[in-house]
Design an enzyme around this catalytic site. Sequence first.
Site, PDB file in Angstrom:
ATOM      1  N   GLY A 498       0.802  -1.214   0.000  1.00  0.00           N
ATOM      2  CA  GLY A 498       0.000   0.000   0.000  1.00  0.00           C
ATOM      3  C   GLY A 498       0.835   1.264   0.000  1.00  0.00           C
ATOM      4  O   GLY A 498       0.378   2.313  -0.425  1.00  0.00           O
ATOM      5  N   PHE A 499       2.112   1.178   0.477  1.00  0.00           N
ATOM      6  CA  PHE A 499       2.949   2.369   0.550  1.00  0.00           C
ATOM      7  C   PHE A 499       4.166   2.277  -0.368  1.00  0.00           C
ATOM      8  O   PHE A 499       5.053   3.107  -0.294  1.00  0.00           O
ATOM      9  CB  PHE A 499       3.412   2.610   1.986  1.00  0.00           C
ATOM     10  CG  PHE A 499       2.298   3.032   2.892  1.00  0.00           C
ATOM     11  CD1 PHE A 499       1.476   4.076   2.539  1.00  0.00           C
ATOM     12  CD2 PHE A 499       2.069   2.375   4.087  1.00  0.00           C
ATOM     13  CE1 PHE A 499       0.457   4.483   3.366  1.00  0.00           C
ATOM     14  CE2 PHE A 499       1.045   2.778   4.921  1.00  0.00           C
ATOM     15  CZ  PHE A 499       0.236   3.835   4.554  1.00  0.00           C
ATOM     16  N   VAL A 502       8.045  -3.816  -2.650  1.00  0.00           N
ATOM     17  CA  VAL A 502       8.844  -4.616  -1.722  1.00  0.00           C
ATOM     18  C   VAL A 502       9.822  -5.446  -2.548  1.00  0.00           C
ATOM     19  O   VAL A 502       9.424  -6.085  -3.535  1.00  0.00           O
ATOM     20  CB  VAL A 502       7.961  -5.528  -0.856  1.00  0.00           C
ATOM     21  CG1 VAL A 502       8.822  -6.347   0.097  1.00  0.00           C
ATOM     22  CG2 VAL A 502       6.944  -4.702  -0.076  1.00  0.00           C
ATOM     23  N   LYS A 516      11.272  -2.797   2.068  1.00  0.00           N
ATOM     24  CA  LYS A 516      10.057  -2.044   1.747  1.00  0.00           C
ATOM     25  C   LYS A 516      10.479  -0.622   1.394  1.00  0.00           C
ATOM     26  O   LYS A 516      10.952   0.128   2.244  1.00  0.00           O
ATOM     27  CB  LYS A 516       9.116  -2.059   2.954  1.00  0.00           C
ATOM     28  CG  LYS A 516       7.823  -1.289   2.782  1.00  0.00           C
ATOM     29  CD  LYS A 516       6.998  -1.426   4.062  1.00  0.00           C
ATOM     30  CE  LYS A 516       5.736  -0.603   4.018  1.00  0.00           C
ATOM     31  NZ  LYS A 516       4.978  -0.698   5.286  1.00  0.00           N
ATOM     32  N   ASP A 613      -4.883  -2.379   9.782  1.00  0.00           N
ATOM     33  CA  ASP A 613      -4.823  -2.761   8.364  1.00  0.00           C
ATOM     34  C   ASP A 613      -4.542  -4.248   8.220  1.00  0.00           C
ATOM     35  O   ASP A 613      -3.736  -4.673   7.393  1.00  0.00           O
ATOM     36  CB  ASP A 613      -3.768  -1.939   7.630  1.00  0.00           C
ATOM     37  CG  ASP A 613      -3.974  -1.965   6.115  1.00  0.00           C
ATOM     38  OD1 ASP A 613      -5.109  -2.244   5.678  1.00  0.00           O
ATOM     39  OD2 ASP A 613      -3.014  -1.715   5.372  1.00  0.00           O
TER      40      ASP A 613
END
Length: 805
Positions: A498-499, A502, A516, A613
């Site tokens: 989501g950010f 990876v 990440k 989350d």
Amino acid sequence: MGMVLFACLLLLIIFPTCGYAAINTSSPLSIRQTLSSPGGFYELGFFSPNNTQNQYVGIWFKKIVPRVVVWVANRDTPVTSSAANLTISSNGSLILLDGKQDVIWSTGKAFTSNKCHAELLDTGNFVVIDDVSGNKLWQSFEHLGNTMLPQSSLMYDTSNGKKRVLTTWKSNSDPSPGEFSLEITPQIPTQGLIRRGSVPYWRCGPWAKTRFSGISGIDASYVSPFSVVQDTAAGTGSFSYSTLRNYNLSYVTLTPEGKMKILWDDGNNWKLHLSLPENPCDLYGRCGPYGLCVRSDPPKCECLKGFVPKSDEEWGKGNWTSGCVRRTKLSCQAKSSMKTQGKDTDIFYRMTDVKTPDLHQFASFLNAEQCYQGCLGNCSCTAFAYISGIGCLVWNGELADTVQFLSSGEFLFIRLASSELAGSSRRKIIVGTTVSLSIFLILVFAAIMLWRYRAKQNDAWKNGFERQDVSGVNFFEMHTIRTATNNFSPSNKLGQGGFGPVYKGKLVDGKEIGVKRLASSSGQGTEEFMNEITLISKLQHRNLVRLLGYCIDGEEKLLIYEFMVNKSLDIFIFDPCLKFELDWPKRFNIIQGIARGLLYLHRDSRLRVIHRDLKVSNILLDDRMNPKISDFGLARMFQGTQYQDNTRRVVGTLGYMSPEYAWAGLFSEKSDIYSFGVLMLEIISGKRISRFIYGDESKGLLAYTWDSWCETGGSNLLDRDLTDTCQAFEVARCVQIGLLCVQHEAVDRPNTLQVLSMLTSATDLPVPKQPIFAVHTLNDMPMLQANSQDFLSVNEMTESMIQGR
């Protein structure tokens, strides 16, 4: 003896004020009496607005002060006599009599049955019921005033011209009909419209499955309480709403000033969710035909691209209602050049973040390209839009009431002569040539300053982390990570979070790592980055992923984790081949492992942590298929005695968010439990919450699970390819636990300790209630992402900001 008489007299005085259960021919309702709903939520009786002398029969929330009246019977005909009463007539109609026993108001319809009674339901609906058949002969929900309650609805029926609307009070002390009304239009798709008299005053844009597309800050990820049903063949449509919050009482009202407001009661006072219109640009047609109202500060009127003011003089005076006219006539040669556009062919200019114009027409094209070609081939088509949840909309004629939002609007393609964009291009070339040298010099200077700033910022970051309690977490240099990941080679990419992406990496000592890399546009800023590092550095559990270190280099922010050989859980359970590597015993072990990790976060660690989350892609698997919870960027720490918090910034993944969190920003251990319940059902069924649809009514996974549990106890929910590896009672028990975890009300969900106990013992389980998202079809649910990558969107609302991932 005197005391006995006094007691009897006191009872006679008090008795008439007691709440009635029902009204019938022999038991009328007098001014001093009230009628309560069975659960005590609503009350009906006589009231005087703002202490006037006029008396009205109305319904209000019983336990809330000050009184909020939600329905009035005799809006136009108040009574002043203290002897007035409400009763059932001999022909079965409901009538209001004054002191002279004259009929002041009635339901206006005679019924064949005279054996009936009137009662107030817990929904706030006042009904007349036939005592013989039990049928409703009349109901207040079909005769709305200025307020809607859950389960009531607006409607239209083009076959007979009937429609049900909200009408404002004339003033706060006069419930007679005012000048504003709220209705839904018979367009396909419909839109909500406030009229001032007969003139449009505000509209909310066309309905797009879960939302009205013309309300600023609400996009396809909005968790909507609204529901629209339209039958094109029958010419009917209805609009209703449900209470998705953790509260029982809410209402939609139209104020005397023409504002539509949505409010709910949080136990202390009324909370405002929406108030519309909220901006001068919301007022209908403010900038005239082909005008564009820009919701800037202050709002301003502009002409659409390719248009000029119809009257420069009036436009200069701030009188924009005359609008704009086309600067260059259309060539309309589209039909002869469908495949190749000549230089004189009309083109379409794309606008973004727009409230689309009024008077749309639905076109049954299957995709955006067909929509474009269809409009291009029709000379009268002035614009088109292809909207998620709707499809193709076209406009033939003037474009009225177009608004430019700052965000969260739609794309609109307006038809222009090709020369409009050609001229624009020439002007851009001239301007670009003139300033290019200046820009180059500025960029060189800015680059030098940026380099110096990043160097200082990098030192500040490092110093900042040194001051934090991040013991056991190493700082990695960027060159080390670049070497380990082969300069972030695409072949080393494991997936997209989501950010950001990876990557797999290998350090010089041979140790494998997961990296990440946080994208600058990801939405995870300094707060989330710091949050993830400080949290995970303090958390150590076999079912939590271990953070090895971090790296900061200018704008680059990276987190380095232990490498998980089997990547994430979703890769296995949703893959038609890999799913066989996770038989039922392994899946059951994964479910228990996740529960143990959650229990550590919620109860057993020195910090109380709410993950916020929890989803299938955030569960990593080691070489033995043991689960590890990852991605703590959105997690929150609680104080020792704190059990709930709220936020204006609602973040998480749609489908996994609990109703009270998605709707009100309230999060707690129970909101993680809701996510865990969804995750359990995905592991059992092998079906994604965001993609699975079944049945003619397009039901989702929760509805499918509920039906399975009702029919077979849930044992048939397991992926049918795995049934040979399971014990049916164990699967059925897990399904029931999953349903308990996704209960609509947080209080009905078990806590984490109870969940783990249920999973590891054979104790009797509570019976779950039907989940709220199992009641509605998937079309009534929020739009969910349709791919495995996370999608980030920002939706600003009155009470909270939702970020769906």
